[in-house]
Design a protein around this motif. Structure first.
Motif, PDB file in Angstrom:
ATOM      1  N   ARG A  55      29.299  63.774  39.760  1.00 16.30           N
ATOM      2  CA  ARG A  55      28.071  64.592  39.482  1.00 16.30           C
ATOM      3  C   ARG A  55      26.679  63.802  40.244  1.00 16.30           C
ATOM      4  N   LEU A  56      26.113  64.382  40.997  1.00 12.93           N
ATOM      5  CA  LEU A  56      24.828  63.805  41.475  1.00 12.93           C
ATOM      6  C   LEU A  56      23.508  63.463  40.630  1.00 12.93           C
ATOM      7  N   TYR A  57      22.886  62.458  40.714  1.00 13.13           N
ATOM      8  CA  TYR A  57      21.588  62.381  40.102  1.00 13.13           C
ATOM      9  C   TYR A  57      20.719  61.138  40.809  1.00 13.13           C
ATOM     10  N   CYS A  58      19.730  60.818  40.540  1.00  9.41           N
ATOM     11  CA  CYS A  58      18.899  59.936  41.125  1.00  9.41           C
ATOM     12  C   CYS A  58      18.248  58.864  40.316  1.00  9.41           C
ATOM     13  N   ILE A  59      17.998  57.610  40.786  1.00  9.98           N
ATOM     14  CA  ILE A  59      17.337  56.660  39.925  1.00  9.98           C
ATOM     15  C   ILE A  59      16.191  56.339  40.867  1.00  9.98           C
ATOM     16  N   THR A  60      15.008  56.215  40.397  1.00 11.56           N
ATOM     17  CA  THR A  60      13.584  56.230  41.224  1.00 11.56           C
ATOM     18  C   THR A  60      12.700  54.938  40.456  1.00 11.56           C
ATOM     19  N   ALA A  61      12.126  54.277  41.239  1.00 11.97           N
ATOM     20  CA  ALA A  61      11.243  53.092  40.960  1.00 11.97           C
ATOM     21  C   ALA A  61       9.949  53.789  40.529  1.00 11.97           C
ATOM     22  N   ARG A  62       9.990  53.799  39.305  1.00 13.85           N
ATOM     23  CA  ARG A  62       8.667  54.505  38.361  1.00 13.85           C
ATOM     24  C   ARG A  62       8.718  53.685  37.049  1.00 13.85           C
ATOM     25  N   ASN A  63       7.535  53.755  36.500  1.00 15.45           N
ATOM     26  CA  ASN A  63       7.290  53.162  35.119  1.00 15.45           C
ATOM     27  C   ASN A  63       8.141  53.926  34.128  1.00 15.45           C
ATOM     28  N   PRO A  64       8.962  53.410  33.473  1.00 16.44           N
ATOM     29  CA  PRO A  64       9.651  54.274  32.647  1.00 16.44           C
ATOM     30  C   PRO A  64       8.914  54.517  31.288  1.00 16.44           C
ATOM     31  N   ARG A  65       7.991  53.842  31.124  1.00 18.13           N
ATOM     32  CA  ARG A  65       7.038  54.305  30.011  1.00 18.13           C
ATOM     33  C   ARG A  65       6.005  55.573  30.245  1.00 18.13           C
ATOM     34  N   THR A  66       5.803  55.717  31.469  1.00 16.26           N
ATOM     35  CA  THR A  66       4.773  56.420  31.866  1.00 16.26           C
ATOM     36  C   THR A  66       5.242  57.916  32.848  1.00 16.26           C
ATOM     37  N   GLY A  67       6.445  57.226  33.628  1.00 19.95           N
ATOM     38  CA  GLY A  67       6.872  58.123  34.529  1.00 19.95           C
ATOM     39  C   GLY A  67       6.363  58.213  35.783  1.00 19.95           C
ATOM     40  N   LEU A  68       5.140  57.531  35.870  1.00 18.17           N
ATOM     41  CA  LEU A  68       4.513  57.407  37.173  1.00 18.17           C
ATOM     42  C   LEU A  68       5.044  56.443  38.177  1.00 18.17           C
TER      43      LEU A  68
END
Length: 244
Positions: free
Chosen positions: A231-244
């Motif tokens: 199953r595909l998904y993605c991990i992104t370098a973003r602020n986990p508290r704000t999503g930005l």
């Protein structure tokens, strides 16, 4: 339509159900509720803080996938509004209405409950922080503009100009559990996957690999992954508290 909460549903084939639940329980830092449903096919991934927004379902046929539940005051009225925007009704039960977006993305309208507290990100050993915070709809390029307009209208958010844009993020609201993201792709069929915000991308990827996931593609600020069942998904370098 006033969307009061969002739930991401993992639809797992029966043969992979146990292993998939174990993986995503570990990745999300959740506990698993007792099973429910006529065939014990449903369960909830319970966060340590906040209201549930991730659920699992064992499906009897097909490869499974993901869909989004929209918690609304009146599902029937919501369905009529969604149809006026280009959605179609797949099925109706006493508990929910299953629909497809203009591009074919699956979503359900369900009665709103008392969910209101957004889950907190998890701090893992080593100091990294992460959270599953997005449901990302991949849609064919020819359907992209219509799909963005549909979800923007449905959620009451202004999508802005989509010219020369391949990704549009909607409803980044602190009162909702998830952000809806529409992606332009070269695929012929719409699909959906989760997005994870991580404060330390390399540490988060390593944690997932320890649980059996594999890297599919690595970019500067994101990594496309496949869980142990593909199953595909993605991990992104973003602020986990704000999503930005």
């Amino acid at each position: 339509m006033h969307v009061r909460w969002l739930t991401a549903f993992f639809d797992f084939p029966a043969a992979e159900f146990g292993a998939e639940v174990t993986f995503w329980r570990a990745i999300s830092g959740s506990t698993v509720s007792p099973p429910r449903g006529e065939h014990k096919e449903f369960a909830t991934l319970e966060p340590f803080h906040g209201d549930p927004y991730l659920r699992v379902q064992r499906v009897a046929d097909g490869p499974g996938g993901m869909h989004l539940d929209l918690h609304v005051d009146d599902p029937s009225a919501g369905a009529r509004e969604a149809e006026s925007l280009g959605a179609t009704v797949e099925s109706t039960t006493e508990e929910f209405i299953t629909m497809r977006s203009p591009a074919g993305g699956v979503f359900c309208l369900i009665p709103s409950g008392d969910e209101s507290v957004r889950a907190r990100p998890i701090r893992w050993p080593g100091g990294g922080i992460s959270i599953i915070d997005q449901l990302r709809f991949q849609v064919p390029s020819t359907e992209f503009d219509a799909e963005v307009a549909f979800w923007a209208d449905l959620t009451g958010k202004d999508a802005g100009d989509t010219t020369a844009v391949d990704e549009v993020a909607l409803n980044n609201s602190p009162r909702l559990s998830l952000q809806v993201v529409i992606l332009r792709t070269g695929e012929d069929v719409a699909s959906a996957h989760t997005g994870i915000a991580a404060s330390n991308l390399s540490d988060e990827v390593e944690r997932h690999e320890d649980w059996g996931a594999t890297i599919v593609e690595r970019c500067d600020d994101s990594v496309r992954m496949a869980d142990p069942s593909g199953r595909l998904y993605c991990i992104t370098a973003r602020n986990p508290r704000t999503g930005l």
